[in-house]
Design an enzyme around this catalytic site. Sequence first.
Site, PDB file in Angstrom:
ATOM      1  N   ASN A   1      19.291  -6.289 -76.874  1.00  0.00           N
ATOM      2  CA  ASN A   1      18.811  -6.071 -75.511  1.00  0.00           C
ATOM      3  C   ASN A   1      19.050  -7.279 -74.598  1.00  0.00           C
ATOM      4  O   ASN A   1      18.410  -7.420 -73.554  1.00  0.00           O
ATOM      5  CB  ASN A   1      17.328  -5.690 -75.519  1.00  0.00           C
ATOM      6  CG  ASN A   1      16.979  -4.777 -74.351  1.00  0.00           C
ATOM      7  OD1 ASN A   1      17.796  -3.941 -73.943  1.00  0.00           O
ATOM      8  ND2 ASN A   1      15.780  -4.945 -73.793  1.00  0.00           N
TER       9      ASN A   1
ATOM     10  N   HIS B   1      10.542   0.236 -76.595  1.00  0.00           N
ATOM     11  CA  HIS B   1      10.287  -1.063 -77.236  1.00  0.00           C
ATOM     12  C   HIS B   1       8.791  -1.199 -77.496  1.00  0.00           C
ATOM     13  O   HIS B   1       7.981  -0.396 -77.047  1.00  0.00           O
ATOM     14  CB  HIS B   1      10.731  -2.195 -76.302  1.00  0.00           C
ATOM     15  CG  HIS B   1      12.216  -2.312 -76.157  1.00  0.00           C
ATOM     16  ND1 HIS B   1      12.944  -3.357 -76.673  1.00  0.00           N
ATOM     17  CD2 HIS B   1      13.112  -1.499 -75.539  1.00  0.00           C
ATOM     18  CE1 HIS B   1      14.222  -3.195 -76.388  1.00  0.00           C
ATOM     19  NE2 HIS B   1      14.358  -2.073 -75.698  1.00  0.00           N
TER      20      HIS B   1
ATOM     21  N   PHE C   1       5.700  -4.715 -77.976  1.00  0.00           N
ATOM     22  CA  PHE C   1       4.584  -3.934 -77.522  1.00  0.00           C
ATOM     23  C   PHE C   1       4.035  -4.566 -76.241  1.00  0.00           C
ATOM     24  O   PHE C   1       4.439  -5.660 -75.855  1.00  0.00           O
ATOM     25  CB  PHE C   1       3.477  -3.885 -78.600  1.00  0.00           C
ATOM     26  CG  PHE C   1       2.936  -5.243 -78.991  1.00  0.00           C
ATOM     27  CD1 PHE C   1       3.567  -5.998 -79.973  1.00  0.00           C
ATOM     28  CD2 PHE C   1       1.802  -5.785 -78.374  1.00  0.00           C
ATOM     29  CE1 PHE C   1       3.075  -7.258 -80.335  1.00  0.00           C
ATOM     30  CE2 PHE C   1       1.313  -7.035 -78.736  1.00  0.00           C
ATOM     31  CZ  PHE C   1       1.953  -7.771 -79.711  1.00  0.00           C
TER      32      PHE C   1
ATOM     33  N   GLU D   1       7.355  -0.535 -72.985  1.00  0.00           N
ATOM     34  CA  GLU D   1       6.738  -1.384 -74.020  1.00  0.00           C
ATOM     35  C   GLU D   1       5.521  -0.614 -74.508  1.00  0.00           C
ATOM     36  O   GLU D   1       4.509  -0.513 -73.805  1.00  0.00           O
ATOM     37  CB  GLU D   1       6.327  -2.751 -73.450  1.00  0.00           C
ATOM     38  CG  GLU D   1       7.493  -3.637 -73.036  1.00  0.00           C
ATOM     39  CD  GLU D   1       8.289  -4.233 -74.194  1.00  0.00           C
ATOM     40  OE1 GLU D   1       7.873  -4.058 -75.362  1.00  0.00           O
ATOM     41  OE2 GLU D   1       9.340  -4.845 -73.929  1.00  0.00           O
TER      42      GLU D   1
HETATM   43 ZN    ZN Z   1      12.049  -4.966 -77.731  1.00  0.00          ZN
END
Ligand code: ZN
Length: 428
Positions: A256, A309, A311, A387
């Site tokens: 990423n 993704h 967190f 997230e």
């Molecule tokens: Zn991630």
Amino acid sequence: MKIWAIVLLTAAAVCAKHEKYIGWKSYIVQPSTLEQVKALHLLEPTLELDFLSHATTSREGVVLVKPEHQADFIAALAKLEVEYKVHAENIKEKLDYDDFLIERRNREIRARNGRSLPYDNYQTLEAIDAYLDEIAAKYPDTVTLVEPAKSFEGRTIKYLKISTTNFEDDSKPVIFIDGGIHSREWISPPTVTYAIHKLTEDVTDPDLLDNFDWIILPIVNPDGYKYSHDTDRFWRKTRSTDQHTLGFFCPGVDGNRNYDFAWNTAGTSNNPCTEIFAGSKPLSEIETQVVAEIMKTYLPRMTLYLTMHSFGSMILYPWGHDGSLSQQALALHTVGINMAEAIHERALPNFPRYQVGNSALVIQYAAAGAAEDYAHSLGVPLSYTYELPGLSRDMWGFHLDPAYIPQVCEETWAGIIVGARRSRELFG
Ligand SMILES: [Zn+2]
């Protein structure tokens, strides 16, 4: 048998695992100023810190620290006057206990349903791949299994195309969801496979099939995912060894940070041994090339891209490389809020509320080469990083009890539904 006895027996069985993490600790850090946020990032290379979630002035972060750096880390926090507390005193023990919880849940589910599925527990790569094969075989009229490439280590990357019109109706918006690019973020693939479940095995919202074509890629980075299960629980990157001369000592690239937009300009490292190594060039990794190819192929019709993704309970949008707003900022923000509201309606009271906003502004840290920025730069109007939540009672992060997986999948799916419908209203 008493629970503690089962824990001890299971721990003994897996004690050979996670040995790397003997003596490691994780800490919760809570900066109160932007200067403290920046100072924490500056400590990253020298103390080899691994931020499992970014600390901001409004959200505490979690940092993994090696034994040899813990005293210096505490001293640095004291000097910076950053509040902290120990998150996990003994990482190896915590990981052994996580394994026990996963195995116990598998046993319970098998006793109840006969089998455990990718969206009700943390599953192996093999189990997720088998699920994709099975769904494609079971629903040939709507589902196509695509195997576009092999990963660096030779594993088949798989995704599903789901469509009632075989992707031939050009008036339908395309929704693209991926997961598992950061291999240690284990809550990501269940939310992606749950989307497959809701579009095939348990269709409660038929408009999602009638009005959209779907591309769903649960594990972008199969090598890393496999490695995180078998060898190193906190493995984040790919497993490529051809990106620099030290490839065999420090393999892998942060997928990423590897996309071809403002590549390697912020929040990245040229040090291949760090967690945020951007690679030798944009799209150096076959795994990110696969994602890029999907985006380019379906670009004219792609109205929404979501990358899962963990967190932090955040919905983030471009531009993450510099914190500026795109021309679609209003749509990005309002649809982000719509998705977060749908999630909140189904969220548990002890889960944190989602924050919605520009990536770099919300996490107070610019990061270039992310998938969300890249998709938007190509022309996908609505592009977000989710997230996902990491809360399990008082224990944050990658130790989320698998008992919470169905909850996270269901609330996330509520957000996806709203995102898809709103993308069609605005851009379909
Ligand atoms: Zn991630």
